[in-house]
Structure formats: structure tokens, C-alpha cells
Design a protein around this motif. Sequence first.
Motif, PDB file in Angstrom:
ATOM      1  N   GLN A 193      46.184 -26.986  13.800  1.00 45.59           N
ATOM      2  CA  GLN A 193      46.567 -25.817  12.791  1.00 45.59           C
ATOM      3  C   GLN A 193      45.795 -24.781  12.955  1.00 45.59           C
ATOM      4  O   GLN A 193      44.319 -25.030  11.763  1.00 45.59           O
ATOM      5  N   SER A 254      52.684 -23.656  11.936  1.00 40.79           N
ATOM      6  CA  SER A 254      52.997 -25.005  12.431  1.00 40.79           C
ATOM      7  C   SER A 254      52.263 -24.944  13.630  1.00 40.79           C
ATOM      8  O   SER A 254      51.419 -24.637  14.479  1.00 40.79           O
ATOM      9  N   SER A 258      50.541 -22.814  16.268  1.00 43.79           N
ATOM     10  CA  SER A 258      49.064 -22.177  15.915  1.00 43.79           C
ATOM     11  C   SER A 258      48.553 -22.416  17.463  1.00 43.79           C
ATOM     12  O   SER A 258      47.836 -21.875  18.101  1.00 43.79           O
TER      13      SER A 258
END
Length: 282
Positions: A193, A254, A258
Motif C-alpha cells: 500500500q 487501497s 496503490s
Amino acid sequence: MTHVNVLDPGASPLDYYGFELRRLREAAGLTQRQLGDILNYTGSLVGQVETARKVPTPEFSERVDAALGTGGLFSRLVVLVLRSQLPAWFREVAELEARATEICTFQTHLVHGLLQTPAYARAILGVFDKDDLDDRTAVRLARQRIFEKGEPPVFWLVLSEAVLRQEIGGPAVMRQQLAHLLSFEGNPRINVQVLPFVVGAHPGTQGSFTLFRFTADPAIVYTEGYGSGDPSANPNAVKDCSLRYDHLRAAALSLKDSAELIRRVMEERYGEQRDSGGDPVA
């Protein structure tokens, strides 16, 4: 220079490896050059490993095991050899990585070592010291073999957007590194992330840290400085960093978003530049 006749197998895992390699090679009636030919390495490299002047790689060890029929001896031993070559202050961390069932890390400036490509790792390790760079790079990358275990740890990486934009080793190295991060899309055990710049101040502003969780043992939090590391099982420190990590993961993009940001930075910032004829520009 270490002489083969005075090599002490009890001096270190590297010395023991070299001693056993020489002993078993000679028992097989092979010269260093002959074994090198079988392994597809030079006889000189075999000699350097035997005299503890060269650190063996996992690939070298697997070939030796196959050539000498050692039942996986050198593949098992190389794990200890490579760990012994890490800086003394970091060896405990490598052991934590090997034992953990879950690793959660927040990184502010660099991709975590467990997800670095060879070129990226080499660029980092060679900034101030280029001595033994091949060996030091191999030692760092060997830590990544924890993901090859039958039950590998769950690895969760939250990294600052700055990591994507800090050019390490040049555009080609960064393009390869970001592509490597994208290769874990869909892997439930390795999650990446990105904490975007727009988040502003966040619970990780004090620096990078890593949480190790185990099946039975208490969790440990690890922070790092220049040439030193601080693993701590203090319940208050672990509780504080666990809460910080939960907030960082919640503030980050998310997994899907990402990946999209990583892909966009890779293409826009590190994409190949071509001239009017379509050829890459140096």
C-alpha cells in the motif's frame, strides 16, 4: 589472505562451508577446475569459496549439492553463512524475519529489503562503500528466501509515496523496482500500500518501523538508525506501534489504487524516453 591449509572450520559458518566443500570435492576426486566445470562456475571461484574469500550463493550451493550428492547439506548451510555475513546489529532482525508469521512494515524513504530488486539493493549498498558489493548484495537478497518456505509469512508493506519518486540507481533501476512491486498484485501474502502525499501529517512521521508477529511468542517492534537497530518486545511500545500501523494502513490507498499509483509513477517518471525514430535515448 586465508590459506587453505590453515582454514579453521570452527572460525565461522563461512570457514566451515569452505572446509567441507574442499573435503567433499577431494573425496570425489575432483580438482577445483573440474568441479567448476560441472557447476558452470570457474575453478577460481570454487577456490575462493573453499578459502573463505568468497561468499557462496544459494544457487551455487544447490549446484554443489547436486554435483557432489550431499543431500542438501550446502543448501542448508548457506542460510547460516549468509546470515552470518549481515552486520552484527542486524542478525537478530534476520532471525525475526525467518521466524515471523506476519511482518508489517512502514517505510519512509526506501523499499523494504525483503522486496528490493538486485539492482536497487546494489545501488543502496554501494552509496558509500563499493567493497565486496556483489557479496553484500547477495547477502541482502538471501533474506527474501523466507517467501519460499512452505508456510511463508504474511508481509504487509505501507510505503510513503516519496519512496516511489526518490530515484535510486537511475530510471531503469527504478522502473524495474516498481515493476517488481506490481508483480505481487493478487498475492494475498505480500501486500503493498502507498501512503500518498495528500494525507499530510500522519502517525508515521517519526520514521520507519516494523512489527513482527509470531504464533506463540510476543510481538516485537523494530526501529532502525544509522548503523544500529532496536528490536523491542516492550508491550507498550508494541501496542503504540500497532495502533500507529493500523492508522497508517487505513490512511493509505487501497491495494488496487496503490498499484495504479505505482504503475502511473513508473510510466510517467521512469518510462523509457525515445527519440523521433523510436529508439531509446541514453
